[in-house]
Design a protein around this motif. Sequence first.
Motif, PDB file in Angstrom:
ATOM      1  N   UNK A 220       0.843  -1.210   0.000  1.00 52.67           N
ATOM      2  CA  UNK A 220       0.000   0.000   0.000  1.00 52.67           C
ATOM      3  C   UNK A 220       0.872   1.252   0.000  1.00 52.67           C
ATOM      4  N   UNK A 221       1.981   1.184   0.738  1.00 50.00           N
ATOM      5  CA  UNK A 221       2.918   2.316   0.801  1.00 50.00           C
ATOM      6  C   UNK A 221       3.540   2.576  -0.578  1.00 50.00           C
ATOM      7  N   UNK A 222       3.924   1.486  -1.241  1.00 49.15           N
ATOM      8  CA  UNK A 222       4.554   1.610  -2.558  1.00 49.15           C
ATOM      9  C   UNK A 222       3.572   2.211  -3.563  1.00 49.15           C
ATOM     10  N   UNK A 223       2.341   1.707  -3.562  1.00 53.10           N
ATOM     11  CA  UNK A 223       1.352   2.164  -4.557  1.00 53.10           C
ATOM     12  C   UNK A 223       1.029   3.648  -4.370  1.00 53.10           C
ATOM     13  N   UNK A 224       0.628   4.026  -3.135  1.00 47.69           N
ATOM     14  CA  UNK A 224       0.179   5.409  -2.934  1.00 47.69           C
ATOM     15  C   UNK A 224       1.340   6.390  -2.845  1.00 47.69           C
ATOM     16  N   UNK A 225       2.468   5.912  -2.326  1.00 49.87           N
ATOM     17  CA  UNK A 225       3.654   6.770  -2.298  1.00 49.87           C
ATOM     18  C   UNK A 225       4.135   7.105  -3.701  1.00 49.87           C
ATOM     19  N   UNK A 226       4.065   6.116  -4.590  1.00 44.87           N
ATOM     20  CA  UNK A 226       4.481   6.334  -5.981  1.00 44.87           C
ATOM     21  C   UNK A 226       3.530   7.317  -6.668  1.00 44.87           C
ATOM     22  N   UNK A 227       2.239   7.173  -6.418  1.00 43.15           N
ATOM     23  CA  UNK A 227       1.251   8.133  -6.950  1.00 43.15           C
ATOM     24  C   UNK A 227       1.570   9.551  -6.491  1.00 43.15           C
ATOM     25  N   UNK A 228       1.931   9.666  -5.211  1.00 40.11           N
ATOM     26  CA  UNK A 228       2.197  10.983  -4.613  1.00 40.11           C
ATOM     27  C   UNK A 228       3.360  11.704  -5.297  1.00 40.11           C
ATOM     28  N   UNK A 229       4.349  10.927  -5.773  1.00 43.61           N
ATOM     29  CA  UNK A 229       5.521  11.534  -6.429  1.00 43.61           C
ATOM     30  C   UNK A 229       5.095  12.417  -7.603  1.00 43.61           C
ATOM     31  N   UNK A 230       4.059  11.991  -8.303  1.00 44.72           N
ATOM     32  CA  UNK A 230       3.596  12.754  -9.472  1.00 44.72           C
ATOM     33  C   UNK A 230       2.521  13.771  -9.082  1.00 44.72           C
ATOM     34  N   UNK A 231       1.749  13.420  -8.058  1.00 42.89           N
ATOM     35  CA  UNK A 231       0.619  14.265  -7.672  1.00 42.89           C
ATOM     36  C   UNK A 231       1.055  15.573  -6.995  1.00 42.89           C
ATOM     37  N   UNK A 232       1.995  15.486  -6.050  1.00 38.72           N
ATOM     38  CA  UNK A 232       2.387  16.688  -5.291  1.00 38.72           C
ATOM     39  C   UNK A 232       2.993  17.791  -6.166  1.00 38.72           C
ATOM     40  N   UNK A 233       3.952  17.459  -7.061  1.00 46.39           N
ATOM     41  CA  UNK A 233       4.460  18.524  -7.943  1.00 46.39           C
ATOM     42  C   UNK A 233       3.366  19.107  -8.844  1.00 46.39           C
ATOM     43  N   UNK A 234       2.418  18.250  -9.273  1.00 47.69           N
ATOM     44  CA  UNK A 234       1.314  18.730 -10.123  1.00 47.69           C
ATOM     45  C   UNK A 234       0.384  19.669  -9.356  1.00 47.69           C
ATOM     46  N   UNK A 235       0.227  19.423  -8.034  1.00 45.13           N
ATOM     47  CA  UNK A 235      -0.668  20.268  -7.212  1.00 45.13           C
ATOM     48  C   UNK A 235      -0.032  21.612  -6.863  1.00 45.13           C
ATOM     49  N   UNK A 236       1.321  21.669  -6.904  1.00 44.13           N
ATOM     50  CA  UNK A 236       2.016  22.868  -6.412  1.00 44.13           C
ATOM     51  C   UNK A 236       1.558  24.174  -7.072  1.00 44.13           C
ATOM     52  N   UNK A 237       1.457  24.244  -8.421  1.00 40.49           N
ATOM     53  CA  UNK A 237       0.995  25.510  -9.029  1.00 40.49           C
ATOM     54  C   UNK A 237      -0.390  25.939  -8.527  1.00 40.49           C
ATOM     55  N   UNK A 238      -1.246  24.959  -8.226  1.00 45.26           N
ATOM     56  CA  UNK A 238      -2.602  25.275  -7.755  1.00 45.26           C
ATOM     57  C   UNK A 238      -2.589  25.794  -6.315  1.00 45.26           C
ATOM     58  N   UNK A 239      -1.571  25.369  -5.541  1.00 45.68           N
ATOM     59  CA  UNK A 239      -1.539  25.717  -4.114  1.00 45.68           C
ATOM     60  C   UNK A 239      -0.494  26.783  -3.784  1.00 45.68           C
ATOM     61  N   UNK A 240       0.236  27.255  -4.819  1.00 45.82           N
ATOM     62  CA  UNK A 240       1.343  28.199  -4.586  1.00 45.82           C
ATOM     63  C   UNK A 240       0.878  29.494  -3.915  1.00 45.82           C
ATOM     64  N   UNK A 241      -0.417  29.799  -4.043  1.00 41.66           N
ATOM     65  CA  UNK A 241      -0.981  30.989  -3.393  1.00 41.66           C
ATOM     66  C   UNK A 241      -0.905  30.878  -1.865  1.00 41.66           C
ATOM     67  N   UNK A 242      -1.024  29.638  -1.367  1.00 39.75           N
ATOM     68  CA  UNK A 242      -1.011  29.424   0.096  1.00 39.75           C
ATOM     69  C   UNK A 242       0.347  28.983   0.635  1.00 39.75           C
ATOM     70  N   UNK A 243       1.148  28.389  -0.213  1.00 43.21           N
ATOM     71  CA  UNK A 243       2.421  27.823   0.249  1.00 43.21           C
ATOM     72  C   UNK A 243       3.617  28.481  -0.435  1.00 43.21           C
ATOM     73  N   UNK A 244       4.678  28.731   0.351  1.00 42.43           N
ATOM     74  CA  UNK A 244       5.973  29.092  -0.261  1.00 42.43           C
ATOM     75  C   UNK A 244       6.673  27.769  -0.597  1.00 42.43           C
TER      76      UNK A 244
END
Length: 350
Positions: A170-194
């Motif tokens: 479960x760690x491998x599956x969702x952790x691997x998904x996260x590798x692509x998801x978090x960088x993709x989310x960054x432009x959408x959340x850059x207003x709230x996060x440095x």
Amino acid sequence: MTQVTLQTHHHRSITHFIPGLALSAVITGAAIWAGSVPAIAGAGMSALTLAILFGMVIGNTVYPKIWQSCDGGVLFAKQHLLRLGIILYGFRLTFSQIADVGVSGIIIDVLTLSSTFFIACWLGQKVFGLDKQTSWLIGAGSSICGAAAVLATEPVVKAEASKVTVAVATVVIFGTLAIFLYPAMYPLLAHWFSPETYGIYIGSTMHEVAQVVAAGHAINPDAENAAVIAKMLRVMMLAPFLLFMAARVKQLAPANAEQKSKITIPWFAILFIVVAIFNSFHLLPESLVQMLITLDTVMLAMAMAALGVTTHVSALKKAGAKPLLMALVLFIWLIVGGGAINLAIHSVMA
């Protein structure tokens, strides 16, 4: 089979362990080599993840024919090399790293870890009807540091290999998904996060150290540094977590006097913290510390390879979809709930 092997450990010569240790070492060598291939490393597949995958391939093809000669060494790798690997993991940490993340980073990690683990316990047993051990292992993997946390929790809760592998999967599956998801989310959340606070968000909510590095790296160096430090803080929380689990296991033990009288202290967890404290004084030359970290990776990968080898695909099939669904809910909680915790603490502490 396992019981007999364990009981005869003390009466065997060193040659009894060589074939199994050699098998684990060969799988580890292949995993470390594959993990250094840029395309594979870029996908966040660490040597540990690859070792368990390669181990499972061997375990379900060749191993049934050779297990009698290899079992002693494989069990040795799975138990003793694992504990030694967790202790040496302390050389990756220093207290100055913790100071860099500051109080807010520590509070975020504590809140994210504890909320995720308690949700896992509740979900696993009340919603998905899983046994305690599976719920605990998936909870440990999701809330602390992925596969290493699952492996470290296993001797404390005395779980079977198949449950450990399900949790690692479960760690491998969702952790691997996260590798692509978090960088993709960054432009959408850059207003709230440095970049730094986004790095702390990555480090406080993603599963594996290798996955955190890959996701942080995809954003920028500031995000990567903050992510790794926040992640290492979570890794340090493994020791108090294991002590808590040891106490909980004792509390839930059947009420016979022998069980009640002793609490199993996971000494390897305490030694892990001792090593981290020692490492904070920088008494050893950097080159030696790097050698110890490499040795540690080899030991943990050998433990993973041994775990893979002793896992049968039929056991995973039997586990079914429930563990995956539970891990998916935890993954969503880490992204949404973990994000909310990060934003709340940063706004309060700003």
